[in-house]
Design a protein around this motif. Sequence first.
Motif, mmCIF file in Angstrom:
data_model
loop_
_atom_site.group_PDB
_atom_site.id
_atom_site.type_symbol
_atom_site.label_atom_id
_atom_site.label_comp_id
_atom_site.label_asym_id
_atom_site.label_seq_id
_atom_site.Cartn_x
_atom_site.Cartn_y
_atom_site.Cartn_z
ATOM 1 N N ARG A 129 0.635 -1.617 0.139
ATOM 2 C CA ARG A 129 -0.062 0.172 0.015
ATOM 3 C C ARG A 129 0.889 1.111 0.266
ATOM 4 N NH1 ARG A 129 -4.927 1.572 2.568
ATOM 5 N NH2 ARG A 129 -3.608 2.892 3.295
ATOM 6 N N THR A 130 0.511 2.424 -0.407
ATOM 7 C CA THR A 130 0.784 3.486 -1.101
ATOM 8 C C THR A 130 0.260 5.014 0.170
ATOM 9 O OG1 THR A 130 0.499 3.906 -3.141
ATOM 10 C CG2 THR A 130 2.781 3.570 -2.248
ATOM 11 N N GLN A 131 0.916 5.739 0.447
ATOM 12 C CA GLN A 131 0.091 6.683 0.933
ATOM 13 C C GLN A 131 1.117 7.733 0.563
ATOM 14 O OE1 GLN A 131 -1.129 7.233 5.092
ATOM 15 N NE2 GLN A 131 -2.109 5.488 5.488
ATOM 16 N N ILE A 132 0.915 8.597 -0.639
ATOM 17 C CA ILE A 132 2.195 9.735 -1.147
ATOM 18 C C ILE A 132 1.047 10.890 -0.705
ATOM 19 C CG2 ILE A 132 3.313 10.744 -3.024
ATOM 20 C CD1 ILE A 132 2.591 8.050 -4.838
ATOM 21 N N THR A 133 2.203 11.693 0.059
ATOM 22 C CA THR A 133 1.721 13.076 0.274
ATOM 23 C C THR A 133 2.384 13.904 -1.144
ATOM 24 O OG1 THR A 133 0.910 12.980 2.613
ATOM 25 C CG2 THR A 133 1.924 14.925 2.019
ATOM 26 N N ALA A 134 1.801 14.562 -1.688
ATOM 27 C CA ALA A 134 2.426 15.562 -2.569
ATOM 28 C C ALA A 134 1.920 17.140 -2.102
ATOM 29 C CB ALA A 134 1.439 15.317 -3.789
ATOM 30 N N THR A 135 2.981 18.198 -2.202
ATOM 31 C CA THR A 135 3.422 18.953 -1.603
ATOM 32 C C THR A 135 3.789 20.169 -1.977
ATOM 33 O OG1 THR A 135 5.477 19.253 -0.428
ATOM 34 C CG2 THR A 135 3.551 17.908 1.170
#
Lengths: 268, 127
Positions: A129-135
């Motif tokens: 599973r991936t949780q990507i935070t893009a800022t």
Amino acid sequence: MTLTADTFDFVATLVRQKSAIQLERGKEYLVESRLAPLARSAGAVDVDAFVRGVRGDITKHDLVVEALTTNETSWFRDINPFTVLRTTVVPDMVGKGRRELKIWSAACSSGQEAYSIAMIIADNFPGIRTQITATDLAENMLAKGRSGEYSQLEINRGLPAPMLVKHFERTGPTFRINQQIRNSVTFRKNNLLDQPPMGGPFDIVFLRNVLIYFDVATKRDVLKRVRGAMAPDGYLFLGAAETTIGVDEAWERIQVGNSSVYKPREGK
Amino acid sequence: MKALVIDDSRVMRKIVGGILVDAGFEVVEAENGQDALDRMAEHDDIGLCCIDWNMPIMTGFEFVVEVRKHAEWRDVTLMMVTTEGEQDQIVRALAAGAHEYVIKPFTPEVILDKLQFLGLVEIEETV
């Protein structure tokens, strides 16, 4: 050149205050080319007139900063880091028992890097599973990233056709990345000089082609904050022209093929 | 490496060919799929084909299908370069054996990105 020194200095000061990005003399062409579309849409005769018009209008300052700090972006930009991610970094994390990876794509622009990461992991590590935070600083870029919609021209830039077919659907003139990939990325406004975003501690951070705009003290400061937001065994990707060496000695550089990746040193 | 640029528009052949020459390819041109098959038979060292879809005599899609029938051409990289941008067409081209797909219009960077990903040109990291 229609830009006066006074106008350039105003823009450079504004951008430095709001983003810590240094625009030195000689970058007038950059200010011209980035602000020209704004000037046109505002009906100003040229960039200089546009900037004079917005100097007193604080509500427009963010627009100017956004225009100067947003980079062109493409899918799988430079490829090498994504190869290292697939062949070295994710296998190492998975080997240590990780089943969920928290990833930060910093200065993500319109989201191509974050979605490229999501596609690579979905295609090669189906159980992870991936949780990507893009800022990013720029609201317009974050909104575009969230929409997951890209024009044909944007799709052309570096996205392999097999991935286009697998992960996108055509909606009229644009292509939209599918919901499963979209759901693995959360877009948040974040300034690298402020607190790191929620969503950590991050196993993997992409901070590419950002440090080059900062002076050494700011680079060191940003790297320290990033380290504080990472898992102790995490990995950091920088741009090809960037390094921690000579800036912040709390990182270990690991060479993988033609590319390198950084890890926080223990105890730092 | 030798590249074959297949397009019925001379202007397009020059544009695509120019990008490939700058990237270090030697370029051979063909006006349609049949012409391209003839060029393939003449030059046994073609490693890349950039292929328009809609052409008289033999389309680019028919060319891809034909090339994939020949074992001696199995290592040739096939890249469609076409205005046809419907998803089912991209799917068809890939299923027939094309490796890549560029939708016109494009910039030189688009072609170079694809060639990098295919491992046909050196990766030059950008700033």
